[in-house]
Write a protein that holds these residues in place. Structure first.
Motif, PDB file in Angstrom:
ATOM      1  N   GLY A  84       0.890  -1.220   0.152  1.00  0.00           N
ATOM      2  CA  GLY A  84      -0.144  -0.009   0.043  1.00  0.00           C
ATOM      3  C   GLY A  84       0.832   1.382  -0.023  1.00  0.00           C
ATOM      4  N   ILE A  85       0.427   2.450  -0.640  1.00  0.00           N
ATOM      5  CA  ILE A  85       0.987   3.555  -0.716  1.00  0.00           C
ATOM      6  C   ILE A  85       0.106   4.710  -0.660  1.00  0.00           C
ATOM      7  CG2 ILE A  85       3.039   2.623  -2.102  1.00  0.00           C
ATOM      8  CD1 ILE A  85       1.567   4.062  -4.662  1.00  0.00           C
ATOM      9  N   ARG A  86       0.659   5.796  -0.302  1.00  0.00           N
ATOM     10  CA  ARG A  86      -0.397   7.138  -0.128  1.00  0.00           C
ATOM     11  C   ARG A  86       0.791   8.216  -0.744  1.00  0.00           C
ATOM     12  NH1 ARG A  86      -1.916   8.863   5.888  1.00  0.00           N
ATOM     13  NH2 ARG A  86       0.148   9.387   6.546  1.00  0.00           N
ATOM     14  N   MET A  87      -0.032   9.262  -1.324  1.00  0.00           N
ATOM     15  CA  MET A  87       0.757  10.394  -1.688  1.00  0.00           C
ATOM     16  C   MET A  87       0.784  11.495  -0.549  1.00  0.00           C
ATOM     17  SD  MET A  87       0.057  11.146  -5.720  1.00  0.00           S
ATOM     18  CE  MET A  87       1.557  12.310  -5.855  1.00  0.00           C
ATOM     19  N   LYS A  88       1.980  12.152  -0.368  1.00  0.00           N
ATOM     20  CA  LYS A  88       2.204  12.798   1.090  1.00  0.00           C
ATOM     21  C   LYS A  88       1.324  13.997   0.896  1.00  0.00           C
ATOM     22  CE  LYS A  88       6.584  11.109   1.630  1.00  0.00           C
ATOM     23  NZ  LYS A  88       8.163  11.284   2.010  1.00  0.00           N
TER      24      LYS A  88
END
Length: 375
Positions: free
Chosen positions: A330-334
């Motif tokens: 999983g990832i997210r943009m800051k």
């Protein structure tokens, strides 16, 4: 036992290895694809109809397949998507009260060739050691040379674009048109239960074909965007990657699942790679790095995003990791309301540990909508 004299059948792997079994029913047939395995104890109907499995020969590790029949409402798309089925024991009879058909009839209605009586434990061990590869299943047990010749012409999954084979051809709507929020979904192989999860939380969804330009999605003026799961290699999806880049610029919420997760990574310049044998099952352990909690998840993917590139990316944060092999889950943009996961929070049947991801998505939508109203 039904079909006392079933036909002999085989699995021929691209490296020349052969496993033997028998055809399901009295059918003759041949099917090609990438051989992979799923460790789920239940959910075979959902697996067989999942667009993400398009082009694959499915090995089920559960010893008994077909014992609870099928139900017309338990599908993830309008047809079977796997290329063929390989199992140990195939149940021709079923006992579940709500089933409306046998698995045999279901497969016959979808013209799917299947073989059983295979030593699936040995086959799965071989795939684990040697990696996913192309294979053929066939009742042509006396034509090994011919099958080898045909198998040599089957393209590798690496570099193969398959979303065009499973995506909708025309846009369509799902949910209540009077719902609170509008979501534009890019269909690169979407599962029906994803749409159900979005709709039941108050969304009216417009589903667009895999190669739809951003401008067409934006013309509908959605409150948020979604990029779906799907089959094949993500890197050839140049249209979807370009669309994702434009969505990110809008500052509207964006959520991606599985192949959609990989497309979002590629839109940020992070590369992907083909895994040794992928993750497929409903028992995969994930660590949520934001909460410190573990999750049991449903997974189906043969590609992953580059962890080192993600760790060093100035705009990305890793939010989830797979505890078996430490791959990015999983990832997210800051600085954007953009996030994605490599697994399936909509899993049905399957674990519900990751349901909160849909709630998180709608929290972002509510926040963005409130900010728009205040402005």
């Amino acid at each position: 036992m039904k079909y006392q004299s079933r036909k002999k059948a085989l699995i021929l792997l691209s490296d020349g290895t052969i496993f033997y079994g028998k055809s399901v029913g009295d059918k003759e047939g041949t099917a090609f694809g990438e051989v992979c395995f799923n460790t789920g104890m239940t959910g075979y109907q959902e697996i067989f109809t999942d667009p993400s499995y398009f082009g694959q020969l499915m090995v089920t590790t559960n010893a008994h397949i077909g014992n609870y029949g099928t139900n017309k409402d338990e599908v993830e798309s309008d047809s079977v998507k796997i290329s063929g089925l390989i199992c140990r024991n195939f149940s021709y009879e079923y006992s579940r009260p709500i089933a409306d058909s046998s698995l045999e009839d279901f497969l016959n209605d979808n013209n799917l060739f299947a073989i059983s009586d295979v030593d699936t434990r040995a086959l799965v061990n071989y795939i684990r050691d040697n990696g996913a590869m192309n294979a053929v299943i066939s009742s042509r047990v006396d034509d090994i040379d011919g099958l080898k010749e045909e198998l040599s012409k089957v393209p590798s999954m690496e570099g193969l674009e398959l979303s065009s084979k499973v995506s909708t051809k025309q846009p369509y709507f799902y949910g209540d048109e009077n719902a609170t929020h509008k979501i534009a979904a890019l269909d690169i192989g979407i599962k029906k239960n994803i749409l159900r999860n979005l709709a039941k939380r108050g969304a009216y969804i417009k589903v667009f074909p895999y190669n739809t330009p951003f401008e067409q999605l934006a013309d509908w003026n959605p409150d948020a965007y979604f990029i779906s799961n799907g089959p094949g290699d993500p890197e050839p999806l140049t249209d979807a990657i370009a669309t994702a880049k434009e969505i990110i610029k809008t500052n509207k919420p964006l959520f991606g699942i599985c192949l959609g997760h990989q497309v979002i990574a590629l839109a940020n310049g992070v590369s992907t790679y083909k895994m040794h044998n992928g993750h497929r099952g409903i028992n995969h352990p994930i660590l949520n790095l934001l909460t410190g909690k573990g999750e049991i998840t449903s997974q189906n993917h043969g590609f992953a995003i580059n962890k080192k590139e993600t760790e060093t990316h100035p705009d990305l944060e890793i939010t989830h990791v797979h505890l078996n092999d430490d791959t990015v889950a999983g990832i997210r943009m800051k600085n954007k309301d953009v996030f994605s996961v490599q697994y399936h929070p909509e899993a049905s049947p399957g674990p519900h540990d990751a349901d909160y991801l849909f709630d998180d998505f709608f929290s972002l939508i509510e926040k963005t909508s409130k900010q728009t109203v205040e402005v």
